[in-house]
Structures are given as structure tokens and as C-alpha cells.
Motif scaffolding. Sequence first.
Motif, PDB file in Angstrom:
ATOM      1  N   SER B 147       0.851  -1.205   0.000  1.00 33.97           N
ATOM      2  CA  SER B 147       0.000   0.000   0.000  1.00 33.97           C
ATOM      3  C   SER B 147       0.877   1.242   0.000  1.00 33.97           C
ATOM      4  CB  SER B 147      -0.882   0.050   1.247  1.00 33.97           C
ATOM      5  OG  SER B 147      -1.860  -0.933   1.174  1.00 33.97           O
ATOM      6  N   ALA B 148       1.899   1.198   0.846  1.00 36.76           N
ATOM      7  CA  ALA B 148       2.802   2.355   0.939  1.00 36.76           C
ATOM      8  C   ALA B 148       3.466   2.610  -0.415  1.00 36.76           C
ATOM      9  CB  ALA B 148       3.861   2.116   2.010  1.00 36.76           C
ATOM     10  N   TRP B 149       3.799   1.523  -1.115  1.00 38.98           N
ATOM     11  CA  TRP B 149       4.435   1.657  -2.438  1.00 38.98           C
ATOM     12  C   TRP B 149       3.603   2.549  -3.351  1.00 38.98           C
ATOM     13  CZ3 TRP B 149       8.787   0.246  -5.180  1.00 38.98           C
ATOM     14  CH2 TRP B 149       8.689   0.353  -6.565  1.00 38.98           C
ATOM     15  N   TRP B 150       2.292   2.267  -3.436  1.00 37.84           N
ATOM     16  CA  TRP B 150       1.449   2.987  -4.399  1.00 37.84           C
ATOM     17  C   TRP B 150       1.262   4.444  -4.007  1.00 37.84           C
ATOM     18  CZ3 TRP B 150       1.745   0.902  -8.737  1.00 37.84           C
ATOM     19  CH2 TRP B 150       1.827  -0.481  -8.853  1.00 37.84           C
ATOM     20  N   ILE B 151       1.161   4.688  -2.705  1.00 39.87           N
ATOM     21  CA  ILE B 151       1.040   6.080  -2.258  1.00 39.87           C
ATOM     22  C   ILE B 151       2.330   6.832  -2.585  1.00 39.87           C
ATOM     23  CG2 ILE B 151       0.805   7.564  -0.207  1.00 39.87           C
ATOM     24  CD1 ILE B 151      -1.760   6.090  -0.922  1.00 39.87           C
ATOM     25  N   LEU B 152       3.456   6.160  -2.380  1.00 40.08           N
ATOM     26  CA  LEU B 152       4.739   6.818  -2.652  1.00 40.08           C
ATOM     27  C   LEU B 152       4.980   6.984  -4.153  1.00 40.08           C
ATOM     28  CD1 LEU B 152       6.820   5.077   0.139  1.00 40.08           C
ATOM     29  CD2 LEU B 152       6.123   7.467   0.063  1.00 40.08           C
ATOM     30  N   VAL B 153       4.410   6.074  -4.951  1.00 43.47           N
ATOM     31  CA  VAL B 153       4.492   6.233  -6.415  1.00 43.47           C
ATOM     32  C   VAL B 153       3.781   7.535  -6.814  1.00 43.47           C
ATOM     33  CG1 VAL B 153       3.503   5.355  -8.580  1.00 43.47           C
ATOM     34  CG2 VAL B 153       4.820   3.826  -7.117  1.00 43.47           C
ATOM     35  N   ALA B 154       2.592   7.750  -6.231  1.00 40.34           N
ATOM     36  CA  ALA B 154       1.838   8.973  -6.544  1.00 40.34           C
ATOM     37  C   ALA B 154       2.639  10.199  -6.109  1.00 40.34           C
ATOM     38  CB  ALA B 154       0.476   8.949  -5.855  1.00 40.34           C
ATOM     39  N   ASN B 155       3.199  10.143  -4.915  1.00 37.71           N
ATOM     40  CA  ASN B 155       3.980  11.275  -4.417  1.00 37.71           C
ATOM     41  C   ASN B 155       5.223  11.511  -5.294  1.00 37.71           C
ATOM     42  OD1 ASN B 155       6.414  12.270  -2.678  1.00 37.71           O
ATOM     43  ND2 ASN B 155       4.597  13.090  -1.672  1.00 37.71           N
ATOM     44  N   SER B 156       5.871  10.417  -5.670  1.00 30.44           N
ATOM     45  CA  SER B 156       7.096  10.545  -6.469  1.00 30.44           C
ATOM     46  C   SER B 156       6.811  11.150  -7.831  1.00 30.44           C
ATOM     47  CB  SER B 156       7.750   9.176  -6.675  1.00 30.44           C
ATOM     48  OG  SER B 156       8.038   8.615  -5.442  1.00 30.44           O
ATOM     49  N   TRP B 157       5.651  10.840  -8.372  1.00 30.81           N
ATOM     50  CA  TRP B 157       5.312  11.384  -9.680  1.00 30.81           C
ATOM     51  C   TRP B 157       5.248  12.911  -9.621  1.00 30.81           C
ATOM     52  CZ3 TRP B 157       1.640  14.452 -11.899  1.00 30.81           C
ATOM     53  CH2 TRP B 157       1.691  14.523 -13.295  1.00 30.81           C
ATOM     54  N   MET B 158       4.754  13.434  -8.482  1.00 27.76           N
ATOM     55  CA  MET B 158       4.703  14.897  -8.339  1.00 27.76           C
ATOM     56  C   MET B 158       6.108  15.492  -8.322  1.00 27.76           C
ATOM     57  SD  MET B 158       1.841  15.621  -5.511  1.00 27.76           S
ATOM     58  CE  MET B 158       1.827  14.244  -4.404  1.00 27.76           C
TER      59      MET B 158
END
Lengths: 69, 521
Positions: B147-158
Motif C-alpha cells: 500500500s505504501a508503495w502505491w502512495i509513494l508512487v503517486a507522491n514521487s510522480w509529483m
Amino acid sequence: MKWLRNIWHLYYDGFCSMTLGRTLWAVIFIKLFIIFVILKIFFFPNYIKEHTEEGKEAEFVFRELTIDN
Amino acid sequence: MIHLLNIDLAAVDWARAQFALTAIYHWLFVPLTLGLAVVMGIMETQYYRTGQEFWKQTAKFWQRLFGINFAMGIATGLILEFEFGTNWSNYSYLVGDIFGAPLAVEGIVAFFMESTFVAVMFFGWNKVSKGFHLASTWLTGLGATISAWWILVANSWMQHPVGQAFNPETMRNEMTSFAEVALSPVAVDKFVHTVLSAWVLGAVFVVGVSSWYLLKQRHLEFARKSLRIGAVFGLISSAIIMLSGHHSAYTVAQTQPMKLAAMEALYKGGTDQSLTLIAGINPFAQPDYETQDEAPLKLAVPYALSFLATNDMNGYVPGIRDILDGYTKPDGTQEPSLEEKIERGRAAIAALAEYRKLSEKGKVNSEKFTAAMSDTATLNSTLSTLNSDISYFGYGFVQDRAQVVPYIPVCFYAFRVMVGGGCLFILLFLIILWKPKAWVYWVSIACIPISYIVSEAGWLVAEFGRQPWTIQDMLPTWVGVSQLGSSAVMITFFLFLILFTTLLAVEISIMCKSIKKGPEL
């Protein structure tokens, strides 16, 4: 069908024998109520949906970013 | 003619403060969940291997604390999504297509994986086999980590918008490569570093709680073994986090040089750069980076910044003024100056406006079956201008140099708190493994709140360092925000403050009661 009965008993017995879990579930439900019923409905409307018609969102955002003078 | 957005700046500040408040509180719950997930897995693995009741009760105790923290943290992150839709509607609309996929995957994984295996972990003792129970415990932790991976993927994209293309028709950044978004170097670094930091926090928590039992002379065997496992786990995580920290700094230097310059208070860069240990920077005012050559009272490690940023002791690291004025990269390419970026950003905004006007006209002409070849040619040329300048789109809204420089004191001190805290924990774990004494137990307990401060400091570095961008180089905060009055955001800010503080107080109270009660040994 035995496995279905086993799953049922896992959850049923688990919920019935909870001690600390009851408090935690109460906290979860109160929190979800506050988040979804109070905050979401009264304080967090979808700004774009409230300010434009369906299908006109792109134009709305464009105008929000760049206002014609 | 396009007029740059002019909105109530106070609303931007309140919206930012509210998002920061929510994210900071949410992050109080997450790292302990990820850290304890591994600890309880290790304890139960010991039970699986030895069959001793001691390990079963030890695992159950840490699972109970995991459960309390898990229950308190549930849904606190959802509020961030509400804030996107209300306070950050422009941003939310632009990124909707990118964020939809990772957040949907996160929701599905979190719901099915975690809820299924959490139930087996808590309700399944004596009902499922030892092996299945152990697998469920590890899968609970794995689910939380994924779950943390996907949230961090979204954050990293920003922070590093890749795998996307801007569609001027839909006004959205649309995903062109899911793999590029999910596996971008920023996402990989952020995930590894964040999860490891959560493991260190979990280890400090285990060490601190175990120390309390040792000081109280209760559950001594349980406390000694937990202390040791916690310290070993923490030490291994810390060793890996140093490597991931180095790699993260390298990636930041490549993708967000301004963030690195702000973290280091590096006003004028160059080759052979030293890493600042500490400097006399006023925490309450932006330093004069335009005229000073370096921060006063600087104590630094020679060449270390160059090595951190480029993997070369003599590597070139641009400072804030270099980034603003433009500089030549080591590969010979030229980084444009801020003025050039602003010009290209404004060209992109003008091209977008022109494209939309022509496109609308084209649709009308098409309906009337009228050929509009000249318009089509202009349309294509406008689209070409837009595509070539879109990566500077956000600079079109910038009006002065100060707007693109993050607040240096927060970045500078938060970075040092993060690294300094990490070093303190390594020392603590080593002393615990070498010769634990009563004073070390007191220090271990004190380190529990410190570990949270250190963890939050990491978040501050990442998020303050990318200011003013909600999407790096493409959308500044004052453009991403909704045109709301500041009072509306202020009210919900204080509502959240009350809600989250209450939740935190309830968590601490339940957690302390559970710790006082101790394991059932």
C-alpha cells in the motif's frame, strides 16, 4: 461447504471474543462516521463539480489557470 | 492575452498548512505499522521454528500494539484525497488520470490483502495451522508495505513527472507508461528509504518499550529478547538506509537540484563541494542567498557533498544562484536560466490558449463540413510549441526569483535532524547490543518520540524541498489551489487539528494501557 463454515466461525468467534478489539472497532466507526458523513458532506465538496456543468470541466480548469483579460 | 492568476494568497497558505497537518498526523500512524509488521513477523517465525509458548505470547503482544496503531491509522489518509478535490481542485483535475491507477491499486490491495490477513492474524490462533497463521502475519505486513508503495508512487510522480503526456483537449496529464510511473527512480528510492525509515522507527519503538520493562523489572526474558531483536533489526535497517539515503540524494541532485541546494544552503555551487555539518542559519528567515557566497559559521566535510550528489569527490553541484542563472552540466548541456524558463512557460500557456481556441473553432467547422486546412496547420504548429515547452509550463506563472526557492531554514535543519537522528539510533542499537545499562534504557525510551520527530523531518525535507511545485516545474501551489476563501480552509484546518489530536491522545492512552498490561507470560 466446510471451508465456508470455517471462515464464518473464524470471523464470528473472533468478533465475539474481542476485548480490546471492541474499543478499537468503536473508534474506527466513530472516525469513519466523522470522515465520511460530517467532513465529506459538509466540508469537502468537489469544487469543480460544484462550479461547472458535467462535460465542461476541462474548460473550467483552463479558465481557472488562465483568466482572459 | 493571458492574465496570470491572481488569488488570495492566504488561502494557498491555509490549504498548504492543512495538507501538511493532515499528512504529518497520518504519518504518525504509518511508520509504526510498517515497522511493527516486521517485528511481529520475526517473533512469530521464532514461534514457528521453536514451538515455544514464549514466542507465541511475544508475537501476540507486538501484534496487539500493531493492531492498536493500525486501527487508529485507518482512513486518516483518505482525508488527503478529500483535500485534493476541495482545496486543490486544479491540481487534482490535472493529475487525476495519473493518480487514478496507483490509488485504485492501493485501495484494492489494502482492502483485500490487509483486511483478509489481519483477520486471520488476530482471530486465527488455534483455528488455522501454524504455517498458515505465520504466512498471514507476514502477508499483513506485506500488504501494508505494498500500500505504501502505491502512495509513494503517486507522491514521487509529483516530484518527478514521468510516463505522462499533457493533453490540451482534456486539460489532463495522461499516463503513457504505467511502468515508468510505477518504477521511476524517484519512486524506487522514495519507497526503499521510507520503508526502511519506518523499520528503524519500529525498531526504536520495540527497544524503547522493552527498556521500560527492564527498568520496571517486569517480563525480563521477554524484554531482553525483544530488546536484542529490536536492536539487530534496527541496526540492519540503519545500515541499508545509509546506502538508500546516499542513492536518494544522488537522485534528488539529478531531478530536483534546487531541493538539494536548499537542504545544503548551497548558494553558489561548483566542483569539490563540501557537505555542511552545521551552519549559522537563522531558522526564522530566508537567508540572503543572492549576495552571500556561503552560510556563516559553516562547519563542513570536504568533498562529501560532491560525492553525495554525483558519486564523484570532485563532481559539480549547482547552488541556488547557479540554478536561477542557468549553468552548464558536466555532460556539456546547458540548464536554462529562470528567465528563459519563465519565457518558455509563458509560451506554453499562450500555446495552450491558442490551441484550445483553434480546436474549438475546428470542432464547429467540422460540424458544418467546412474544410479548415489553414487552421489545422496552425493547430499542429501550436501543439508542437506546447509540447516543446510543456515541461516549463509552471514557470509561466512565476513572477520573481524568490518564488522558486524553497524555504531554506526548514529544508536545512530538517535534513540535519533526519540524518543526525539516524546516526543517534545507530549508536543506540550498537550500545544496546554491546553493553546495555540502565541509562541506556532511559535513552531508549526517550528515543521513541525522537524517532517520530526524525521520521517527520524526513517528510519535511522531501515536501518543503520541492516548493513551490505541486508538480515539479509544471504546477506551482498558487495555481494548483482552488479559488476558495481562506476562512473555509481555516475552519477545516482546526477541525482536523481537534480530530487528529483526539485520535492521537486515544491511541497513546490505549497503547500505554496495553504496554502496562504487558504480554500474557
